[in-house]
Design an enzyme around this catalytic site. Structure first.
Site, PDB file in Angstrom:
ATOM      1  N   GLU A 158       0.799  -1.237   0.000  1.00 19.11           N
ATOM      2  CA  GLU A 158       0.000   0.000   0.000  1.00 19.11           C
ATOM      3  C   GLU A 158       0.831   1.286   0.000  1.00 19.11           C
ATOM      4  O   GLU A 158       0.617   2.178   0.809  1.00 19.11           O
ATOM      5  CB  GLU A 158      -0.953  -0.004   1.202  1.00 19.11           C
ATOM      6  CG  GLU A 158      -1.878  -1.204   1.223  1.00 19.11           C
ATOM      7  CD  GLU A 158      -2.861  -1.196   2.397  1.00 19.11           C
ATOM      8  OE1 GLU A 158      -2.726  -0.352   3.303  1.00 19.11           O
ATOM      9  OE2 GLU A 158      -3.773  -2.046   2.393  1.00 19.11           O
ATOM     10  N   ASN A 160       2.139  -5.256  -3.099  1.00 17.08           N
ATOM     11  CA  ASN A 160       0.730  -5.557  -2.813  1.00 17.08           C
ATOM     12  C   ASN A 160      -0.043  -4.268  -2.553  1.00 17.08           C
ATOM     13  O   ASN A 160       0.443  -3.379  -1.841  1.00 17.08           O
ATOM     14  CB  ASN A 160       0.684  -6.455  -1.555  1.00 17.08           C
ATOM     15  CG  ASN A 160      -0.650  -7.109  -1.293  1.00 17.08           C
ATOM     16  OD1 ASN A 160      -1.165  -7.831  -2.142  1.00 17.08           O
ATOM     17  ND2 ASN A 160      -1.216  -6.869  -0.123  1.00 17.08           N
ATOM     18  N   HIS A 215     -10.420  -6.126  -2.557  1.00 13.43           N
ATOM     19  CA  HIS A 215     -11.510  -5.879  -1.600  1.00 13.43           C
ATOM     20  C   HIS A 215     -12.614  -5.168  -2.375  1.00 13.43           C
ATOM     21  O   HIS A 215     -12.528  -3.960  -2.621  1.00 13.43           O
ATOM     22  CB  HIS A 215     -11.023  -4.987  -0.448  1.00 13.43           C
ATOM     23  CG  HIS A 215      -9.951  -5.610   0.382  1.00 13.43           C
ATOM     24  ND1 HIS A 215     -10.174  -6.722   1.172  1.00 13.43           N
ATOM     25  CD2 HIS A 215      -8.649  -5.283   0.570  1.00 13.43           C
ATOM     26  CE1 HIS A 215      -9.062  -7.042   1.808  1.00 13.43           C
ATOM     27  NE2 HIS A 215      -8.112  -6.185   1.455  1.00 13.43           N
ATOM     28  N   GLU A 261      -6.243 -10.724  -1.198  1.00  8.73           N
ATOM     29  CA  GLU A 261      -7.043 -10.506   0.026  1.00  8.73           C
ATOM     30  C   GLU A 261      -8.526 -10.421  -0.315  1.00  8.73           C
ATOM     31  O   GLU A 261      -9.244  -9.555   0.192  1.00  8.73           O
ATOM     32  CB  GLU A 261      -6.609  -9.210   0.734  1.00  8.73           C
ATOM     33  CG  GLU A 261      -5.131  -9.151   1.069  1.00  8.73           C
ATOM     34  CD  GLU A 261      -4.726  -7.885   1.820  1.00  8.73           C
ATOM     35  OE1 GLU A 261      -5.606  -7.150   2.304  1.00  8.73           O
ATOM     36  OE2 GLU A 261      -3.506  -7.636   1.909  1.00  8.73           O
ATOM     37  N   ASP A 274     -12.302 -10.174  -0.764  1.00  2.51           N
ATOM     38  CA  ASP A 274     -13.619 -10.219  -0.115  1.00  2.51           C
ATOM     39  C   ASP A 274     -14.535  -9.284  -0.892  1.00  2.51           C
ATOM     40  O   ASP A 274     -14.075  -8.324  -1.503  1.00  2.51           O
ATOM     41  CB  ASP A 274     -13.584  -9.909   1.388  1.00  2.51           C
ATOM     42  CG  ASP A 274     -12.746  -8.697   1.782  1.00  2.51           C
ATOM     43  OD1 ASP A 274     -12.587  -7.766   0.967  1.00  2.51           O
ATOM     44  OD2 ASP A 274     -12.289  -8.673   2.941  1.00  2.51           O
TER      45      ASP A 274
END
Ligand code: XIL
Length: 297
Positions: A127, A167, A204, A233, A235
């Site tokens: 990030e 990432n 996400h 990751e 979701d």
């Protein structure tokens, strides 16, 4: 019936999950993890604040518990993460400039030395970009714009056996500024020989039924630079079956998309739990999104 990992393995991919050390005593979680997944990420236990609480004093207790359980159950492990603006050791907060830069280097060497030869991937930097594609302002960024490449060069020397990833989130939409910013950095690293092997797209997703525009184009464009890509990751709000099927299909359509990881297993494991974003419900039963992913693998 088949499983997520068996279906993913048919094309040489993996299907991963994330777990906290607190799940090691949760038999419902462990049963599904063991049956369905072949890659594991620690949710918090390998982050800088967890692994180096005091300068030069490393703590791998919970990271190792997760690592050992995963390996004993036939899984590989993704390391997450070494340098990030969040979840930093407290002592980083009183450092700046070359002292903070050195603390970052020492941290990477300490953690990667402990896990040397054991992990499949490391999220070396997490990030580091702002939404407009410029560098995110952080104490690490303030040590100099070259902090990311220093992190990757340090990482390659510390453990040449592990694949080194950048990432981030909100880099799924190809027309988005942040996606383009990260793309330009990877392109620059590749052109100058800065060691980097993969890009992790956190994935996400929120709301709606369609994917961010040109998601597959983003994956194939990164891959064309000569890196692997992974959804790290995943979701999705309310587990939209169309979004889950679409993100899986996008990965399957890109040869260098090596695998998919969901950020937890059941909705009760999720940091976004109230949004019910995962593939299994609170009773450990597979949701419709599970079937849509399985059918797309
Ligand atoms: C989250 C964890 O799930 C939470 O338990 C913790 O409180 C905060 O971090 N992007 C990342 C992950 O790279 O490390 C974050 O994990 C979620 C967003």
């Amino acid at each position: 019936g088949t499983t997520l990992k068996a279906a993913a393995e048919r094309s040489g991919r993996y299907f991963g999950a994330a777990m906290g050390a607190d799940r090691l005593s949760d038999s419902g979680f462990l049963t599904i993890a063991n049956r369905e997944f072949d890659m594991m990420t620690a949710v918090n236990e390998m982050k800088p604040d967890a692994t180096e609480p005091q300068r030069g004093q490393f703590n791998f207790t919970n990271g190792d518990r997760i690592y050992n359980w995963a390996v004993q159950h036939g899984m590989r492990v993704r390391g997450h993460t070494l340098a990030w603006h969040a979840q930093q050791p407290w002592f980083w907060g009183s450092l700046s400039g070359s002292a903070l830069r050195q603390a970052m280097i020492d941290h990477i060497n300490g953690v990667m030395g402990h896990y040397k030869g054991k992990l499949a991937y490391w999220d070396v930097v997490n990030e580091a970009f702002a939404e407009d594609g410029s560098r995110r302002n952080s104490n690490l960024q303030q040590t100099g714009n070259d902090w990311i490449e220093v992190a990757f060069r340090t990482a390659r020397n510390a453990d040449p056996s592990v694949k080194l990833c950048y990432n981030d989130y909100n880099i799924e939409n190809w027309s988005y500024g942040k996606t383009q910013g990260v793309y330009r950095m990877i392109q620059d690293f590749k052109s100058r020989g800065v060691p980097i092997d993969c890009v992790g797209l956190q994935t996400h997703f929120t709301g709606g039924s369609s994917l961010p525009s040109n998601f597959q184009t983003t994956l194939s464009s990164f891959a064309a630079l000569g890196v692997d890509v992974a959804l790290t990751e995943v979701d999705v709000t309310n587990s939209s079956t169309t979004q889950y099927a679409g993100l899986t299909q996008a990965c399957m359509n890109v040869p260098r998309c090596v695998g998919i990881t969901t950020w937890g297993i059941r909705d009760s494991d999720s940091w976004r739990g109230s949004e019910n974003p995962l593939l299994f419900d609170r009773n450990s039963n597979p949701k419709p999104a599970y079937t849509s992913v399985l059918n797309a693998l």
